[in-house]
Design a protein around this motif. Structure first.
Motif, short mmCIF file in Angstrom:
data_model
loop_
_atom_site.label_atom_id
_atom_site.label_comp_id
_atom_site.label_asym_id
_atom_site.label_seq_id
_atom_site.Cartn_x
_atom_site.Cartn_y
_atom_site.Cartn_z
N ALA A 53 -10.23 -27.89 -7.62
CA ALA A 53 -11.45 -27.44 -6.96
C ALA A 53 -11.31 -25.96 -6.63
CB ALA A 53 -11.67 -28.26 -5.70
N PRO A 54 -12.39 -25.22 -6.65
CA PRO A 54 -12.29 -23.81 -6.29
C PRO A 54 -11.89 -23.65 -4.83
CG PRO A 54 -14.58 -24.46 -6.61
CD PRO A 54 -13.74 -25.62 -7.01
N VAL A 55 -11.10 -22.64 -4.56
CA VAL A 55 -10.62 -22.37 -3.20
C VAL A 55 -11.68 -21.57 -2.47
CG1 VAL A 55 -8.80 -21.28 -1.86
CG2 VAL A 55 -8.25 -22.39 -4.02
N PRO A 56 -12.07 -22.01 -1.26
CA PRO A 56 -13.06 -21.24 -0.50
C PRO A 56 -12.53 -19.84 -0.21
CG PRO A 56 -12.65 -23.38 0.53
CD PRO A 56 -11.67 -23.22 -0.57
N SER A 57 -13.43 -18.89 -0.14
CA SER A 57 -13.01 -17.51 0.11
C SER A 57 -12.33 -17.39 1.47
CB SER A 57 -14.22 -16.58 0.05
OG SER A 57 -15.14 -16.92 1.07
N GLY A 58 -11.32 -16.53 1.53
CA GLY A 58 -10.59 -16.34 2.77
C GLY A 58 -9.42 -17.29 2.95
N ARG A 59 -9.23 -18.22 2.03
CA ARG A 59 -8.12 -19.18 2.11
C ARG A 59 -7.25 -19.04 0.88
NH1 ARG A 59 -9.51 -25.01 4.41
NH2 ARG A 59 -9.98 -24.36 6.52
N SER A 60 -5.98 -19.31 1.06
CA SER A 60 -5.07 -19.30 -0.09
C SER A 60 -5.03 -20.69 -0.71
CB SER A 60 -3.67 -18.88 0.35
OG SER A 60 -3.16 -19.81 1.27
N ALA A 61 -4.58 -20.75 -1.93
CA ALA A 61 -4.48 -22.03 -2.63
C ALA A 61 -3.40 -22.88 -1.98
CB ALA A 61 -4.15 -21.80 -4.09
N PRO A 62 -3.57 -24.19 -1.94
CA PRO A 62 -2.55 -25.05 -1.33
C PRO A 62 -1.26 -25.02 -2.15
CG PRO A 62 -4.22 -26.39 -2.40
CD PRO A 62 -4.70 -24.96 -2.44
N LEU A 63 -0.13 -25.12 -1.46
CA LEU A 63 1.16 -25.12 -2.14
C LEU A 63 1.49 -26.48 -2.73
CD1 LEU A 63 3.24 -23.02 0.38
CD2 LEU A 63 2.24 -22.28 -1.77
N LEU A 64 1.03 -27.54 -2.08
CA LEU A 64 1.27 -28.90 -2.54
C LEU A 64 -0.05 -29.62 -2.70
CD1 LEU A 64 4.17 -29.92 -0.13
CD2 LEU A 64 4.37 -29.18 -2.49
N ARG A 65 -0.06 -30.53 -3.65
CA ARG A 65 -1.25 -31.33 -3.86
C ARG A 65 -0.82 -32.75 -4.17
NH1 ARG A 65 -4.83 -31.82 -8.82
NH2 ARG A 65 -3.06 -30.79 -9.77
N VAL A 66 -1.37 -33.73 -3.46
CA VAL A 66 -1.05 -35.13 -3.70
C VAL A 66 -1.85 -35.59 -4.90
CG1 VAL A 66 -1.12 -37.46 -2.75
CG2 VAL A 66 -0.57 -35.52 -1.27
N VAL A 67 -1.15 -36.03 -5.93
CA VAL A 67 -1.82 -36.45 -7.16
C VAL A 67 -2.10 -37.95 -7.14
CG1 VAL A 67 -1.55 -36.58 -9.66
CG2 VAL A 67 -0.71 -34.60 -8.44
N ARG A 68 -1.18 -38.72 -6.58
CA ARG A 68 -1.35 -40.16 -6.57
C ARG A 68 -0.84 -40.70 -5.25
NH1 ARG A 68 1.46 -43.12 -11.39
NH2 ARG A 68 0.37 -41.42 -12.40
N GLY A 69 -1.49 -41.67 -4.72
CA GLY A 69 -1.06 -42.29 -3.47
C GLY A 69 -1.72 -41.65 -2.26
N ASP A 70 -1.36 -42.16 -1.11
CA ASP A 70 -1.92 -41.67 0.14
C ASP A 70 -0.79 -41.57 1.16
OD1 ASP A 70 -3.76 -40.85 2.01
OD2 ASP A 70 -4.36 -42.89 2.57
N PRO A 71 -0.06 -40.43 1.17
CA PRO A 71 1.06 -40.32 2.10
C PRO A 71 0.59 -40.21 3.55
CG PRO A 71 0.70 -38.22 1.05
CD PRO A 71 -0.23 -39.21 0.39
N THR A 72 1.42 -40.74 4.43
CA THR A 72 1.12 -40.60 5.86
C THR A 72 1.44 -39.17 6.27
OG1 THR A 72 3.36 -41.22 6.50
CG2 THR A 72 1.76 -43.02 6.24
N PRO A 73 0.92 -38.73 7.40
CA PRO A 73 1.26 -37.37 7.86
C PRO A 73 2.77 -37.18 8.05
CG PRO A 73 -0.63 -38.20 9.08
CD PRO A 73 -0.12 -39.33 8.23
N GLU A 74 3.48 -38.24 8.46
CA GLU A 74 4.92 -38.14 8.64
C GLU A 74 5.62 -37.93 7.30
OE1 GLU A 74 3.13 -40.69 9.95
OE2 GLU A 74 3.12 -40.07 12.04
N GLU A 75 5.18 -38.64 6.27
CA GLU A 75 5.78 -38.49 4.94
C GLU A 75 5.53 -37.09 4.38
OE1 GLU A 75 5.54 -43.08 3.31
OE2 GLU A 75 3.84 -41.74 3.01
N ALA A 76 4.33 -36.59 4.55
CA ALA A 76 4.02 -35.24 4.08
C ALA A 76 4.84 -34.20 4.84
CB ALA A 76 2.53 -34.96 4.23
N ALA A 77 5.00 -34.40 6.16
CA ALA A 77 5.80 -33.46 6.96
C ALA A 77 7.27 -33.50 6.53
CB ALA A 77 5.67 -33.80 8.44
#
Length: 82
Positions: free
Chosen positions: A5-29
């Motif tokens: 998806a295009p990155v909104p202006s004023g923001r940098s591109a995300p460093l990580l992207r979840v491709v499959r699954g739904d990690p919990t906030p603890e797992e992502a941290a």
């Protein structure tokens, strides 16, 4: 196939992207913490790979315990039956 998806202006591109699954906030941290620690260790030079293993031709651990003494019959002492 996914498209970025295009990155909104004023923001940098995300460093990580979840491709499959739904990690919990603890797992992502936990993932972010591990990747940050490895990046810092590699930047400091104390945790990255040591490089390729030494060549077998340069491996001195396979050499005999003592050097043969020069003189008559030295080749037998160095390379003969033990």
């Amino acid at each position: 196939m996914t498209t970025d998806a295009p990155v909104p202006s004023g923001r940098s591109a995300p460093l990580l992207r979840v491709v499959r699954g739904d990690p919990t906030p603890e797992e992502a941290a936990a993932l972010v913490a591990v990747l940050t620690a490895r990046a810092r260790a590699a930047r400091a030079g104390d945790g990255g790979p040591a490089g390729p293993p030494p060549s077998g031709w340069r491996d001195r651990s396979r050499l005999p315990g003592r050097s043969p003494a020069p003189g008559p019959g030295a080749w037998r002492a160095a390379y003969g039956p033990r």
